[in-house]
Design a protein around this motif. Structure first.
Motif, PDB file in Angstrom:
ATOM      1  N   TYR A   1       7.885   9.608   5.250  1.00  0.00           N
ATOM      2  CA  TYR A   1       6.525   9.710   4.707  1.00  0.00           C
ATOM      3  C   TYR A   1       5.755   8.440   5.038  1.00  0.00           C
ATOM      4  O   TYR A   1       6.328   7.348   5.078  1.00  0.00           O
ATOM      5  N   TRP A   2       4.464   8.621   5.227  1.00  0.00           N
ATOM      6  CA  TRP A   2       3.554   7.488   5.417  1.00  0.00           C
ATOM      7  C   TRP A   2       2.840   7.237   4.099  1.00  0.00           C
ATOM      8  O   TRP A   2       2.220   8.147   3.537  1.00  0.00           O
ATOM      9  N   HIS A   3       2.951   6.004   3.593  1.00  0.00           N
ATOM     10  CA  HIS A   3       2.284   5.613   2.349  1.00  0.00           C
ATOM     11  C   HIS A   3       1.200   4.587   2.668  1.00  0.00           C
ATOM     12  O   HIS A   3       1.433   3.710   3.493  1.00  0.00           O
ATOM     13  N   HIS A   4       0.058   4.696   2.016  1.00  0.00           N
ATOM     14  CA  HIS A   4      -0.971   3.669   2.216  1.00  0.00           C
ATOM     15  C   HIS A   4      -1.850   3.541   0.980  1.00  0.00           C
ATOM     16  O   HIS A   4      -1.987   4.482   0.202  1.00  0.00           O
TER      17      HIS A   4
ATOM     18  N   PRO B   1       4.240   8.564  -4.076  1.00  0.00           N
ATOM     19  CA  PRO B   1       3.578   7.279  -3.825  1.00  0.00           C
ATOM     20  C   PRO B   1       3.605   6.375  -5.059  1.00  0.00           C
ATOM     21  O   PRO B   1       3.740   6.861  -6.173  1.00  0.00           O
TER      22      PRO B   1
ATOM     23  N   ARG C   1      -1.381   6.712  -1.681  1.00  0.00           N
ATOM     24  CA  ARG C   1      -1.092   8.116  -1.417  1.00  0.00           C
ATOM     25  C   ARG C   1      -0.080   8.208  -0.283  1.00  0.00           C
ATOM     26  O   ARG C   1       0.130   7.246   0.449  1.00  0.00           O
ATOM     27  N   SER C   2       0.565   9.389  -0.157  1.00  0.00           N
ATOM     28  CA  SER C   2       1.576   9.547   0.886  1.00  0.00           C
ATOM     29  C   SER C   2       1.327  10.838   1.656  1.00  0.00           C
ATOM     30  O   SER C   2       0.800  11.805   1.106  1.00  0.00           O
TER      31      SER C   2
ATOM     32  N   LEU D   1       9.318   1.330   0.144  1.00  0.00           N
ATOM     33  CA  LEU D   1       8.342   1.519  -0.918  1.00  0.00           C
ATOM     34  C   LEU D   1       8.263   0.307  -1.848  1.00  0.00           C
ATOM     35  O   LEU D   1       7.217   0.036  -2.439  1.00  0.00           O
TER      36      LEU D   1
END
Lengths: 299, 299
Positions: free
Chosen positions: A271-274, A150, A155-156, A132
């Motif tokens: 988690y996927w963060h973008h 996030p 957002r995650s 992160l």
């Protein structure tokens, strides 16, 4: 209006880890790269780059890189809508990923998506505990990490759990854990004195494992910052270590690797963060990653 | 006499990539670590550390670290002769190694040696083209790299050749190299437009491959700084890439991976470098590594 030529020079120096290669990437001279960075700093009245080896962005430089990444993603979206704008056949995405995901489920998950979208992936390997930071610093547009919350502007989504087993080779168990082996019950003093293998300074899994056994998180350790090497060093008997179950199922089944503590495992959520403003490609990727991760990770 | 307490603090900050973890490793407070470093700098009248994230040694700091490593190795030798001096059961060795060696022959080679000598290995992953920089900077006491010429104070021995094949998946070949596949003859324009996977900014193998085919060393590229992930991304069809033959023999035999150019390969020589004053343990290790490398590398 921001002069993107200058930002591009900054991004190239960071991504290529040096002025010489940045110049090669941009097809300009090294002195032209330096000049662009000096001009950028003169306009801002502040340094954007620490001239270390490799060069590091300052806090201001990181904000600029963050902005640069987002603009590039928006451009990628626009050029799909207006293909004549496109100057190259491929889109680019820089993301931070934990080594264990990269060594296990990620390549299979990305095969079809990457080809369908002509997407080039620039992977930055970072522990799931610290990925992160790379989002916050603007170095990457997406990341996989164990934290749900996030950073601002991102957002995650929840991907699933990576299940870890604490394992060693049969020869290692015989040498360092003989009483535990004989009794089928962990003898704590044996484990405390046995060498572990850690991935790097950010890897605290082995520490957590020892603390859960009621032991001190101080131990003799090898360091191996490479996933396949890590598994092979454990298999070769140099130390015990925590390894994703999906990476060693055949080795566990064949008895090439054993559990250090029978029945013990550790689940780490991923988690996927973008970036929220990353455009349709990044949104589609988030959906795709969430969908395919289900097949590989535990719920 | 050098105050080794101060050098130890410097080494811990660099190895642990931060003050907080250095403090944990040394079992002292973070402010005590800072104080030791300030004291060291006050005595020397020069900075030893760049306070970046992670902290980096200055040129002077690197000289001190180099000295620290050598003293530690000599201590390891001494404590084997005078076991009562020993404060821990294990010796430590920090070395730079290329990811492809770490993922293939190295773990097998080290199994028996590491156990016999109670040796803990701290691996720093560095491309074979640049590993020597880590020796020069004093960050490591040994390294594996492609250059024969040792740095001042070190010696080198030849290990053998790592043979690389340029490979891709069958689906990738069908999509990006259809005419080459159909004719059994490389169509250069197809290869120039196909995406490659590179390991990182120091990895120039794909560039060399393209230059040898008479093509430009500019190409669409994924970046994947992890050996197992790299192989899996190639197998998943995201790009072609150069992979050690010993890592993919089963995949080549089964047809899961294909040569991009039939019959082409690249051999990279590997050398073991180590400090001349590193003591008997380092000398024994050099002999051992040279001996076992013969089984895995080409002559």
């Amino acid at each position: 209006m921001v002069d993107y030529k200058l930002l591009h020079a900054l991004a190239a120096v960071i991504e290529q880890a040096g002025f010489e290669r940045a110049a090669q990437q941009l097809h300009i001279s090294q002195s032209a790269v330096s000049q662009r960075l000096r001009l950028l700093e003169a306009r801002l009245g502040q340094a954007v780059l620490i001239r270390s080896t490799p060069p590091q962005p300052t806090a201001l430089g990181q904000q600029l890189l963050n902005h640069w990444q987002q603009v590039r993603l928006l451009e990628a979206q626009l050029t799909r809508q207006v293909p004549s704008l496109q100057d190259g056949a491929f889109n680019n995405l820089r993301l931070a990923i934990n080594a264990d995901s990269l060594a296990t489920w990620w390549p299979k998950a990305m095969a079809s998506f990457s080809q369908r979208h002509e997407l080039l992936l620039d992977h930055v390997v970072a522990d799931q505990a610290v990925g992160l930071e790379r989002m916050r610093s603007g170095e990457v547009a997406a990341c996989i990490c164990e934290h749900a919350q996030p950073v601002a502007g991102a957002r995650s989504v929840y991907l699933g759990q990576m299940v870890y087993r604490a394992v060693c080779s049969p020869a290692f168990a015989q040498r360092y854990l003989p009483a535990s082996q004989a009794s089928g019950q962990l003898v704590a003093s044996e484990l405390q004195a046995a060498p572990a293998i850690v991935f790097g300074p950010d890897d605290r899994l082995q520490h957590r494992f020892l603390l859960e056994q009621g032991l001190r998180a101080e131990f003799a350790q090898h360091v191996c910052p490479a996933s396949e090497g890590y598994v092979e060093l454990v298999a070769a008997g140099l130390g015990y270590g925590l390894i994703p179950q999906i990476q060693i199922e055949p080795a566990l089944a064949s008895g090439r690797l054993l559990d250090v503590v029978t029945g013990w495992h550790l689940s780490i959520p991923l988690y996927w963060h973008h970036w929220r403003q990353g455009g349709a490609l990044l949104d589609a990727l988030a959906k795709h990653v969430q969908h395919v991760a289900q097949h590989y990770l535990a719920a």
